[in-house]
Design an enzyme around this catalytic site. Structure first.
Site, PDB file in Angstrom:
ATOM      1  N   SER A   1       0.805  -1.224   0.000  1.00  0.00           N
ATOM      2  CA  SER A   1       0.000   0.000   0.000  1.00  0.00           C
ATOM      3  C   SER A   1       0.844   1.284   0.000  1.00  0.00           C
ATOM      4  O   SER A   1       1.635   1.500  -0.904  1.00  0.00           O
ATOM      5  CB  SER A   1      -0.935  -0.080   1.204  1.00  0.00           C
ATOM      6  OG  SER A   1      -1.829   0.969   1.223  1.00  0.00           O
TER       7      SER A   1
ATOM      8  N   ASP B   1      -3.237   6.324  -2.885  1.00  0.00           N
ATOM      9  CA  ASP B   1      -2.070   5.654  -2.304  1.00  0.00           C
ATOM     10  C   ASP B   1      -1.537   4.572  -3.243  1.00  0.00           C
ATOM     11  O   ASP B   1      -2.036   4.409  -4.362  1.00  0.00           O
ATOM     12  CB  ASP B   1      -2.399   5.096  -0.907  1.00  0.00           C
ATOM     13  CG  ASP B   1      -3.277   3.870  -0.967  1.00  0.00           C
ATOM     14  OD1 ASP B   1      -3.963   3.672  -1.984  1.00  0.00           O
ATOM     15  OD2 ASP B   1      -3.276   3.085   0.002  1.00  0.00           O
TER      16      ASP B   1
ATOM     17  N   ASP C   1      -1.708   1.404  -3.589  1.00  0.00           N
ATOM     18  CA  ASP C   1      -2.503   0.308  -4.159  1.00  0.00           C
ATOM     19  C   ASP C   1      -3.919   0.756  -4.513  1.00  0.00           C
ATOM     20  O   ASP C   1      -4.791  -0.071  -4.787  1.00  0.00           O
ATOM     21  CB  ASP C   1      -2.510  -0.925  -3.248  1.00  0.00           C
ATOM     22  CG  ASP C   1      -3.177  -0.675  -1.913  1.00  0.00           C
ATOM     23  OD1 ASP C   1      -3.241   0.485  -1.482  1.00  0.00           O
ATOM     24  OD2 ASP C   1      -3.636  -1.650  -1.286  1.00  0.00           O
TER      25      ASP C   1
ATOM     26  N   ASP D   1      -6.438   2.315  -2.831  1.00  0.00           N
ATOM     27  CA  ASP D   1      -7.658   2.211  -2.029  1.00  0.00           C
ATOM     28  C   ASP D   1      -7.887   3.389  -1.086  1.00  0.00           C
ATOM     29  O   ASP D   1      -8.861   3.408  -0.334  1.00  0.00           O
ATOM     30  CB  ASP D   1      -7.743   0.863  -1.284  1.00  0.00           C
ATOM     31  CG  ASP D   1      -6.557   0.605  -0.384  1.00  0.00           C
ATOM     32  OD1 ASP D   1      -5.716   1.506  -0.220  1.00  0.00           O
ATOM     33  OD2 ASP D   1      -6.471  -0.523   0.156  1.00  0.00           O
TER      34      ASP D   1
ATOM     35  N   ARG E   1       1.676   4.717  17.723  1.00  0.00           N
ATOM     36  CA  ARG E   1       1.226   5.973  17.095  1.00  0.00           C
ATOM     37  C   ARG E   1       0.542   6.875  18.119  1.00  0.00           C
ATOM     38  O   ARG E   1      -0.208   6.396  18.971  1.00  0.00           O
ATOM     39  CB  ARG E   1       0.236   5.679  15.972  1.00  0.00           C
ATOM     40  CG  ARG E   1       0.864   4.908  14.825  1.00  0.00           C
ATOM     41  CD  ARG E   1       0.018   5.022  13.567  1.00  0.00           C
ATOM     42  NE  ARG E   1       0.448   4.051  12.590  1.00  0.00           N
ATOM     43  CZ  ARG E   1       1.485   4.217  11.769  1.00  0.00           C
ATOM     44  NH1 ARG E   1       2.204   5.323  11.830  1.00  0.00           N
ATOM     45  NH2 ARG E   1       1.812   3.280  10.890  1.00  0.00           N
TER      46      ARG E   1
HETATM   47  C1  16G Z   1      -3.883  -0.605   7.013  1.00  0.00           C
HETATM   48  C2  16G Z   1      -5.381  -0.629   6.959  1.00  0.00           C
HETATM   49  C3  16G Z   1      -5.948   0.739   7.156  1.00  0.00           C
HETATM   50  C4  16G Z   1      -5.439   1.319   8.457  1.00  0.00           C
HETATM   51  C5  16G Z   1      -3.945   1.231   8.542  1.00  0.00           C
HETATM   52  C6  16G Z   1      -3.505   1.558   9.932  1.00  0.00           C
HETATM   53  C7  16G Z   1      -6.762  -2.074   5.634  1.00  0.00           C
HETATM   54  C8  16G Z   1      -7.091  -2.569   4.276  1.00  0.00           C
HETATM   55  N1  16G Z   1      -5.826  -1.146   5.692  1.00  0.00           N
HETATM   56  O1  16G Z   1      -3.372   0.167   5.981  1.00  0.00           O
HETATM   57  O2  16G Z   1      -7.337   0.649   7.185  1.00  0.00           O
HETATM   58  O3  16G Z   1      -5.818   2.650   8.595  1.00  0.00           O
HETATM   59  O4  16G Z   1      -3.528  -0.084   8.252  1.00  0.00           O
HETATM   60  O5  16G Z   1      -2.144   1.359  10.041  1.00  0.00           O
HETATM   61  O6  16G Z   1      -7.333  -2.507   6.614  1.00  0.00           O
HETATM   62  P1  16G Z   1      -1.450   1.372  11.436  1.00  0.00           P
HETATM   63  O7  16G Z   1      -2.069   0.266  12.253  1.00  0.00           O
HETATM   64  O8  16G Z   1      -0.018   1.194  11.139  1.00  0.00           O
HETATM   65  O9  16G Z   1      -1.743   2.711  12.034  1.00  0.00           O
HETATM   66 MG    MG Z   2      -3.814   1.172   0.478  1.00  0.00          MG
END
Ligand code: 16G
Ligand code: MG
Length: 540
Positions: A65, A276, A278, A280, A501
């Protein structure tokens, strides 16, 4: 079935290069691309079993992504386009953590636990992004699927939402649409063109768009869409692949850095649509006549969409429950606007599309968006049928509503379908992007990250808005926040990277920055921070 051959390949060709325990995270497995071959191979095996288990085609998407180009990842797509079922996430984790000579044993255990008929056909749809490593990793997935006698349909380089779309269409007997890449473009583009021709308002609307393709697959998808859009939009595509994927461009960069993307001309009053790596996620931005930067993120898109759909539903005389799902990252100003001004119910889910998707299913029409621009709208069967019946009877705006429904890719967040939805609404309202931006003003906010020895020490509750462990951390955050006007902050372990985070919101940017630093320091002290103590230069 004995999985001797599958295990042989695991030992000889796709040997495990990592001894760390890893977990199927928010969006599958993600890491540096050179550590992923064995994971891809094993996920090929697992996808084959899941296909036999569900008697349906399963999707495998190879992408990391918005991560840097040298990363890669894999996510599995269940039959109706959903994310992999939780029980199978656990199987995925077990399989990946098994030693090479334990692979056959784990496969047999999954087969017996899930009562799988291994004589069934195993069909797996594979898609990949534009990363240089994706090609090699695709071969590893195919090796896995074929090692258990399964069959692969390789869709080549496609966006994540296209993969979700073809999997869904194939498994529902092509009710939702034709299960081909061409079918995807045609269905969404035709619906958009039709909707636009039936809507007369133009006002301040201008069809000119600067498109930031993040140097990834979304640029290719947009190029193909333009062949189907019949000049209804005037899109110029930048960051088509000439630069490094996601580097200083794309939806995540614009959202987190709150900056105009590199590679796109700084033309004032013309909107930029960033997606982004990919395809989405989508984020809008614009530079006004004074050159000031404005960002319209997932929250702004969600409010625009929910408001418009509610209006169409009401005018069609339909009694459908419409609701909006956000995460803790939603700007407080957006939540206040939706509940107070629009009177639309809001629910808060944990980060990760699968959580929002599930929560959105409680509504007849569920609009869900993460602030980062990832989201869509889903309609219950009842809603879909009611809208179609009302459209036939030509009640109010029901016909328009049914056309809107076809522009939306319900199977998962889809940057370009979301963009076409936004464009349809702006066009219908006669709004410029700055008109849209006026709905409400975001509270200043800031994100930060802290590295700790073990991010699992942080656990949360209340849709990640509150920390449960380590002890004392939430009290410390509460104390810090109370000193800020309109302050809000939360911390959560990332599901995709080995970091914690921090999110902070306050009445001025300076305060939001200060709040983020203070909370980050509390995390550093109470959750075992490593490396440098958080400071201003580490603000994202
Ligand atoms: C992934 C998730 C996205 C989420 C992000 C959080 C999917 C398809 N994608 O990209 O929804 O906002 O992770 O990332 O579920 P983090 O846990 O590193 O903050
Ligand atoms: Mg993405």
């Amino acid at each position: 079935m004995a999985y001797t051959r599958a295990e042989r390949l695991a030992i000889d060709t796709y040997s495990k290069c990592d001894t760390r325990e890893i977990k199927y995270g928010t969006a599958g497995f993600r890491s540096k691309a050179d550590q992923l071959d064995y994971i891809m191979y094993r996920m090929g095996l697992l996808a084959g079993l899941r296909a036999q288990d569900t008697s349906a085609a399963i999707g495998v998407m190879i992408t990391a992504s918005h991560n840097p180009e040298q990363d890669n990842g894999i996510k599995l797509v269940d039959p109706m386009g959903e994310m992999l079922a939780p029980a199978w996430e656990a199987h995925a984790t077990t399989l990946v953590n098994a030693p090479d000579d334990g692979v056959a044993g784990v496969l047999e255990k999954i087969v017996s636990e899930a009562c799988i008929d291994t004589n069934k056909k195993a069909l797996v749809f594979v898609g990949r992004d534009t990363r240089p490593s994706s090609n090699r990793l695709r071969d590893a997935v195919i090796a896995g699927v074929t090692a258990i006698g399964g069959e692969v349909k390789d869709f080549g380089i496609i966006s994540t939402p296209i993969l979700h779309y073809v999997v869904t269409c194939y498994n529902d007997g092509e009710n939702y649409g034709k299960a081909t890449v061409k079918g995807y473009y045609q269905k969404i583009a035709q619906a958009f063109v039709k909707l636009r021709s039936s809507s007369s308002s133009h006002g301040n609307y201008d069809p000119v768009i600067l498109f930031d393709g993040a140097n990834g697959v979304g640029a290719l998808a947009m190029t193909e869409f333009l062949n189907h859009l019949q000049d209804s939009l005037r899109v110029t595509i930048f960051n088509k692949g000439e630069g490094v994927l996601n580097h200083m461009c794309g939806a995540d960069y614009v959202k987190v850095q709150q900056k105009w993307p590199e590679g796109v001309p700084k033309t004032q009053n013309v909107r930029c649509v960033s997606i982004d790596g990919d395809g989405d996620r989508v984020i809008y931005s614009v530079l006004d006549s004074e050159g000031r930067f404005h960002m319209l993120d997932g929250d702004k898109i969600a409010t625009l969409v929910a408001d418009y759909l509610q209006e169409l539903v009401k005018s069609s005389g339909l009694k459908l429950k419409l609701g909006l799902v956000q995460t803790a990252y939603a700007n407080g100003a957006s939540t206040a606007y939706i509940t107070k001004q629009l009177g639309i119910p809001v629910a808060c889910a944990r980060t990760g599309v699968k959580h929002l998707h599930r929560m959105a299913q409680q509504f007849d029409i569920g609009v869900y968006f993460e602030a980062n621009g990832h989201g869509t709208v889903i309609f219950s069967t009842v809603a879909r049928e009611a809208i179609q019946a009302a459209a036939k009877a030509k009640e109010g705006h029901a016909e328009k509503l049914s056309q809107v429904l076809d522009v939306i890719n319900e199977t998962v967040g889809d940057a370009i379908s979301d963009m076409l939805l936004v464009e349809s609404i702006l066009h219908a309202r006669g709004w410029s992007v700055l008109d849209w931006n006026e709905a409400y003003t975001d509270f200043p906010n800031r994100q930060m990250t802290v590295t700790v020895a073990d991010r699992a020490v942080i656990t949360t509750t209340d849709a990640e808005r509150e920390c449960v462990t380590p002890e004392g951390l939430q009290d410390a955050i509460n104390k810090i926040v109370s000193a800020f006007s309109k302050g809000r902050s939360f911390v959560r372990p990332s599901g995709t990277e080995d970091i914690v985070r921090i999110y902070a919101e306050a009445s001025t940017q300076e305060e939001a920055d200060n709040l983020a630093i203070q909370v980050a320091c509390a995390v550093y002290e109470l959750a075992g921070g490593i490396g440098d103590r958080p400071k201003a230069s580490m603000l994202l």
